[in-house]
Design an enzyme around this catalytic site. Structure first.
Site, PDB file in Angstrom:
ATOM      1  N   HIS A  20     -38.594 -22.638  61.413  1.00  0.00           N
ATOM      2  CA  HIS A  20     -38.224 -21.568  60.466  1.00  0.00           C
ATOM      3  C   HIS A  20     -36.774 -21.738  60.003  1.00  0.00           C
ATOM      4  O   HIS A  20     -36.462 -21.586  58.821  1.00  0.00           O
ATOM      5  CB  HIS A  20     -38.331 -20.190  61.127  1.00  0.00           C
ATOM      6  CG  HIS A  20     -39.716 -19.737  61.466  1.00  0.00           C
ATOM      7  ND1 HIS A  20     -40.059 -19.224  62.699  1.00  0.00           N
ATOM      8  CD2 HIS A  20     -40.853 -19.693  60.724  1.00  0.00           C
ATOM      9  CE1 HIS A  20     -41.335 -18.868  62.699  1.00  0.00           C
ATOM     10  NE2 HIS A  20     -41.844 -19.151  61.512  1.00  0.00           N
ATOM     11  N   LYS A  64     -50.028  -2.639  64.491  1.00  0.00           N
ATOM     12  CA  LYS A  64     -50.343  -3.876  65.226  1.00  0.00           C
ATOM     13  C   LYS A  64     -49.101  -4.303  65.996  1.00  0.00           C
ATOM     14  O   LYS A  64     -48.073  -4.605  65.391  1.00  0.00           O
ATOM     15  CB  LYS A  64     -50.731  -4.967  64.215  1.00  0.00           C
ATOM     16  CG  LYS A  64     -52.065  -5.616  64.514  1.00  0.00           C
ATOM     17  CD  LYS A  64     -52.550  -6.410  63.343  1.00  0.00           C
ATOM     18  CE  LYS A  64     -52.407  -7.892  63.556  1.00  0.00           C
ATOM     19  NZ  LYS A  64     -52.857  -8.636  62.358  1.00  0.00           N
ATOM     20  N   ARG A  78     -46.289 -27.170  56.903  1.00  0.00           N
ATOM     21  CA  ARG A  78     -46.371 -28.194  57.954  1.00  0.00           C
ATOM     22  C   ARG A  78     -47.542 -29.133  57.715  1.00  0.00           C
ATOM     23  O   ARG A  78     -47.374 -30.333  57.663  1.00  0.00           O
ATOM     24  CB  ARG A  78     -46.531 -27.525  59.328  1.00  0.00           C
ATOM     25  CG  ARG A  78     -45.285 -26.852  59.835  1.00  0.00           C
ATOM     26  CD  ARG A  78     -45.582 -25.890  60.949  1.00  0.00           C
ATOM     27  NE  ARG A  78     -46.378 -24.761  60.452  1.00  0.00           N
ATOM     28  CZ  ARG A  78     -46.693 -23.690  61.150  1.00  0.00           C
ATOM     29  NH1 ARG A  78     -46.327 -23.602  62.393  1.00  0.00           N
ATOM     30  NH2 ARG A  78     -47.388 -22.713  60.611  1.00  0.00           N
ATOM     31  N   SER A  86     -44.640 -20.294  66.217  1.00  0.00           N
ATOM     32  CA  SER A  86     -44.302 -19.150  67.085  1.00  0.00           C
ATOM     33  C   SER A  86     -45.382 -18.984  68.149  1.00  0.00           C
ATOM     34  O   SER A  86     -45.074 -18.672  69.304  1.00  0.00           O
ATOM     35  CB  SER A  86     -44.212 -17.864  66.268  1.00  0.00           C
ATOM     36  OG  SER A  86     -43.193 -17.963  65.303  1.00  0.00           O
TER      37      SER A  86
HETATM   38  P1  ADP Z   1     -46.720 -15.707  58.801  1.00  0.00           P
HETATM   39  O1  ADP Z   1     -47.364 -14.746  59.749  1.00  0.00           O
HETATM   40  O2  ADP Z   1     -46.337 -15.109  57.496  1.00  0.00           O
HETATM   41  O3  ADP Z   1     -47.432 -17.022  58.638  1.00  0.00           O
HETATM   42  P2  ADP Z   1     -44.761 -17.144  60.359  1.00  0.00           P
HETATM   43  O4  ADP Z   1     -43.584 -16.576  61.058  1.00  0.00           O
HETATM   44  O5  ADP Z   1     -45.803 -17.772  61.207  1.00  0.00           O
HETATM   45  O6  ADP Z   1     -45.315 -15.961  59.500  1.00  0.00           O
HETATM   46  O7  ADP Z   1     -44.293 -18.219  59.277  1.00  0.00           O
HETATM   47  C1  ADP Z   1     -43.444 -17.902  58.208  1.00  0.00           C
HETATM   48  C2  ADP Z   1     -43.325 -19.108  57.301  1.00  0.00           C
HETATM   49  O8  ADP Z   1     -42.692 -20.180  57.999  1.00  0.00           O
HETATM   50  C3  ADP Z   1     -44.646 -19.683  56.808  1.00  0.00           C
HETATM   51  O9  ADP Z   1     -44.457 -20.176  55.487  1.00  0.00           O
HETATM   52  C4  ADP Z   1     -44.917 -20.824  57.752  1.00  0.00           C
HETATM   53  O10 ADP Z   1     -45.748 -21.806  57.163  1.00  0.00           O
HETATM   54  C5  ADP Z   1     -43.505 -21.339  57.947  1.00  0.00           C
HETATM   55  N1  ADP Z   1     -43.364 -22.080  59.212  1.00  0.00           N
HETATM   56  C6  ADP Z   1     -43.767 -21.738  60.445  1.00  0.00           C
HETATM   57  N2  ADP Z   1     -43.452 -22.680  61.363  1.00  0.00           N
HETATM   58  C7  ADP Z   1     -42.829 -23.672  60.667  1.00  0.00           C
HETATM   59  C8  ADP Z   1     -42.284 -24.956  61.023  1.00  0.00           C
HETATM   60  N3  ADP Z   1     -42.342 -25.419  62.275  1.00  0.00           N
HETATM   61  N4  ADP Z   1     -41.734 -25.688  60.041  1.00  0.00           N
HETATM   62  C9  ADP Z   1     -41.707 -25.225  58.770  1.00  0.00           C
HETATM   63  N5  ADP Z   1     -42.219 -24.059  58.365  1.00  0.00           N
HETATM   64  C10 ADP Z   1     -42.767 -23.272  59.294  1.00  0.00           C
END
Ligand code: ADP
Length: 159
Positions: A17, A41, A90, A128
């Site tokens: 992120h 939630k 990703r 995450s």
């Molecule tokens: P959501 O529930 O909206 O998917 P996330 O916190 O999982 O929220 O992800 C937010 C954004 O960050 C999304 O666009 C996701 O694809 C991106 N993301 C998550 N992990 C990575 C990573 N390791 N590298 C690049 N982008 C990521």
């Protein structure tokens, strides 16, 4: 001035992120990293804790703001005067999901464009959910999340 929203659950924020966020902050005048939540939630971390951890990680990025929102991302974007949604990609699995989301958001609000940045290979596998799984099994998360986040989470989980 172009304002971008980087929306997500960030439960917790990871190095992947942060990588996308830093690149976004180089491209756009202002990036608002916004923790999206649903009051009905419960997540792994409370929304306020997620935001506090992000705040600690972005304190040296002057054009980045941390916020939280509930409801439709496009309504939040309108309220904040943002015209860009920033998202990270990703894998092709992310792509399928993100394309649909982007098209839905554009159909809801035609002033919004989603900009995708591709993650660096070293962060490709980080999510995450895998960080949460490692933590619950008392594993080492130090290579996956920023230092301040690792410190908080390991203390919280008694590792
Ligand atoms: P959501 O529930 O909206 O998917 P996330 O916190 O999982 O929220 O992800 C937010 C954004 O960050 C999304 O666009 C996701 O694809 C991106 N993301 C998550 N992990 C990575 C990573 N390791 N590298 C690049 N982008 C990521």
């Amino acid at each position: 001035m172009t304002v971008a929203i980087y929306p997500g659950s960030f439960d917790p924020i990871t190095n992947g992120h942060i990588d996308i966020l830093k690149s976004g902050a180089e491209i756009f005048d202002k990036v608002i990293i916004a923790v999206s939540y649903n009051a009905n939630k419960e997540g792994f971390l409370p929304v306020s804790t997620r935001a506090e951890l992000i705040q600690e990680c972005v304190k040296d990025l002057p054009n980045v703001e941390v916020d939280c929102f509930e409801g439709l991302t496009v309504e939040y974007a309108k309220k904040r005067g943002a015209t860009v949604l920033l998202r990270g990609l990703r894998t092709s699995f992310d792509f399928e999901y993100e394309m649909q989301l982007s098209q839905t958001n554009h159909a809801l609000y035609n002033n919004i464009k989603t900009v995708f940045l591709i993650t660096k290979p070293e962060y490709n596998f980080i999510s995450s959910s895998c960080v949460r799984e490692i933590l619950l099994n008392k594993g080492d998360i130090t290579n996956f999340v920023p230092e301040a986040v690792a410190k908080y989470l390991t203390a919280k989980c008694g590792i």
